[in-house]
Enzyme design. Structure first.
Site, PDB file in Angstrom:
ATOM      1  N   LYS A  54       0.862  -1.177   0.000  1.00 21.67           N
ATOM      2  CA  LYS A  54       0.000   0.000   0.000  1.00 21.67           C
ATOM      3  C   LYS A  54       0.897   1.225   0.000  1.00 21.67           C
ATOM      4  O   LYS A  54       1.698   1.432   0.915  1.00 21.67           O
ATOM      5  CB  LYS A  54      -0.894  -0.008   1.234  1.00 21.67           C
ATOM      6  N   LYS A  76      -2.289  -1.494  -3.819  1.00 17.78           N
ATOM      7  CA  LYS A  76      -3.089  -0.277  -3.789  1.00 17.78           C
ATOM      8  C   LYS A  76      -2.199   0.944  -3.892  1.00 17.78           C
ATOM      9  O   LYS A  76      -1.176   0.963  -3.228  1.00 17.78           O
ATOM     10  CB  LYS A  76      -3.842  -0.295  -2.460  1.00 17.78           C
TER      11      LYS A  76
HETATM   12  C1  PBG Z   1      -7.071   3.589   5.637  1.00 18.55           C
HETATM   13  C2  PBG Z   1      -7.543   3.326   4.271  1.00 18.55           C
HETATM   14  C3  PBG Z   1      -7.417   4.236   3.221  1.00 18.55           C
HETATM   15  C4  PBG Z   1      -8.031   3.660   2.121  1.00 18.55           C
HETATM   16  C5  PBG Z   1      -8.509   2.406   2.514  1.00 18.55           C
HETATM   17  N1  PBG Z   1      -8.184   2.202   3.858  1.00 18.55           N
HETATM   18  C6  PBG Z   1      -6.883   5.609   3.194  1.00 18.55           C
HETATM   19  C7  PBG Z   1      -5.566   5.899   3.755  1.00 18.55           C
HETATM   20  O1  PBG Z   1      -4.712   5.038   3.884  1.00 18.55           O
HETATM   21  O2  PBG Z   1      -5.373   7.062   4.111  1.00 18.55           O
HETATM   22  C8  PBG Z   1      -8.118   4.348   0.805  1.00 18.55           C
HETATM   23  C9  PBG Z   1      -9.144   3.851  -0.126  1.00 18.55           C
HETATM   24  C10 PBG Z   1      -9.468   4.765  -1.225  1.00 18.55           C
HETATM   25  O3  PBG Z   1      -8.830   5.829  -1.421  1.00 18.55           O
HETATM   26  O4  PBG Z   1     -10.418   4.449  -1.940  1.00 18.55           O
HETATM   27  N2  PBG Z   1      -6.583   2.572   6.384  1.00 18.55           N
END
Ligand code: PBG
Length: 338
Positions: free
Chosen positions: A200, A258
């Site tokens: 991520k 992601k």
């Molecule tokens: C947070 C989380 C995020 C997303 C999913 N879980 C945002 C972040 O890490 O700040 C993002 C998903 C998206 O942008 O659609 N744990």
């Protein structure tokens, strides 16, 4: 002009739609999609998300309606994200461990209403953290690893207890997949799976999501304004393979990458290294980009979303999280299974 003497004419395989369909290499079915749902308190309550036109925060009853509609279209899996009221947020995110919090009530209600649905819950502190971080922030502004992992393990046990099929740690702390696996097994939840956000990235494309949950890091002394000490540097690819290998060794069932389209290379390289299913997340900013351009009349929305999701599948994703899951499934019914 006489025909050229070409040994190979690739265009012959593109001449008619029937031939193109005959040799098409990638088909993404709706059953492979996961629809994220934003939840709020109340009944009959829907709040649109400004940064994501077409998406709304839904009270549990409306979320169930939405899920029923998705299931009719062939989308059976849902990722649940609670939008928690400010007054329930705290620095340690303890609301996330309360047995009757919004998320737990949603899982129980959805499990009852939709027994066949696959329910995936997010494991991280950010929806519950008044500071807007996925973990515990120390007084001197560090996001603490092992202390956070302990809380996340309890959160995963709670989600398993209320009936989640998969918990999905999205926090990027070190060692959390192993800790959660042991925590689940030790509490009698050996059947609950882990979808690990293995790679991520610290991405600008999460902006609209943070608006949806009001979960952006706050502007305060000794609170980092970014998540770069835990989420990965978008410049790195080998590191993603290392993260994925660790999560696999720690017991992850599915590895998630992601954001989506910026990471096609990561998905494809990971595909060659693991036998686990790979998931990709077409995140909020990717959705907002297509939606906004379409609203301005600059893109054909359906064509753009189908192309993007197909590209993720072509790169090697078996499972795709997308705010466009229902639109895709609607298109699939009309164009693929007609
Ligand atoms: C947070 C989380 C995020 C997303 C999913 N879980 C945002 C972040 O890490 O700040 C993002 C998903 C998206 O942008 O659609 N744990």
């Amino acid at each position: 002009m006489p025909p050229q003497d070409l040994p190979s004419r690739p265009r012959r395989l593109r001449r008619t739609e029937t031939i193109r369909a005959l040799v098409r290499e990638t088909t993404l079915a709706p059953r492979q999609l996961v629809l994220p749902l934003f939840l709020i308190e109340g009944e009959g309550n829907a709040e649109s998300v400004d940064a994501m036109p077409g998406c709304a925060r839904l009270s549990i009853d409306l979320a169930i309606h939405q899920a029923e509609h998705a299931i009719e279209l062939g989308v059976h899996s849902f990722a649940l994200f609670p939008a928690v009221a400010r007054e329930k947020k705290s620095p340690d995110g303890r609301e996330g461990l309360r047995e009757d919090n919004l998320l737990c009530r949603a899982v129980i209600a959805m499990r009852r209403a939709l027994p066949e649905a696959c329910l995936i819950t997010d494991i991280a502190l950010d929806p519950y953290s008044s500071l807007g971080h996925d973990g515990i922030v120390s007084p001197d502004g560090r996001v603490l690893n092992d202390e956070t992992v302990e809380l996340l393990t309890h959160m995963a046990q709670l989600h398993a207890q209320v009936g989640a099929d998969f918990v999905a740690p999205s926090d990027m702390m070190d060692g959390r997949v192993g800790a959660i696996r042991r925590g689940l097994d030790g509490a009698g939840f050996a059947e609950t799976g882990i979808i690990s956000y293995a790679a991520k990235y610290a991405s600008a494309f999460y902006g609209p999501f943070r608006e949806a949950l009001d979960s952006a890091p706050i502007d305060a002394p000794n609170v980092p304004r970014h998540k770069k000490t835990y989420q990965m540097d978008p410049a790195n690819a080998r590191e993603a393979l290392r993260e994925a290998a660790l999560d696999e060794a720690e017991g992850a069932d599915i590895l998630l990458v992601k954001p989506g389209l910026p990471c096609l290379d990561i998905i494809s390289r990971l595909r060659e290294r693991t036998t686990l299913p790979i998931a990709a997340y077409q995140v909020s900013g990717e959705y907002a980009m297509i939606r906004s351009a379409a609203e301005l009349g600059r893109l054909d929305e359906t064509a753009a979303l189908v192309e993007s999701l197909t590209a993720l599948a072509r790169a090697g994703a078996d499972v795709i999280f997308s705010y466009y899951a229902m639109e895709y499934a609607g298109w699939y019914r009309l164009e693929v299974t007609k």
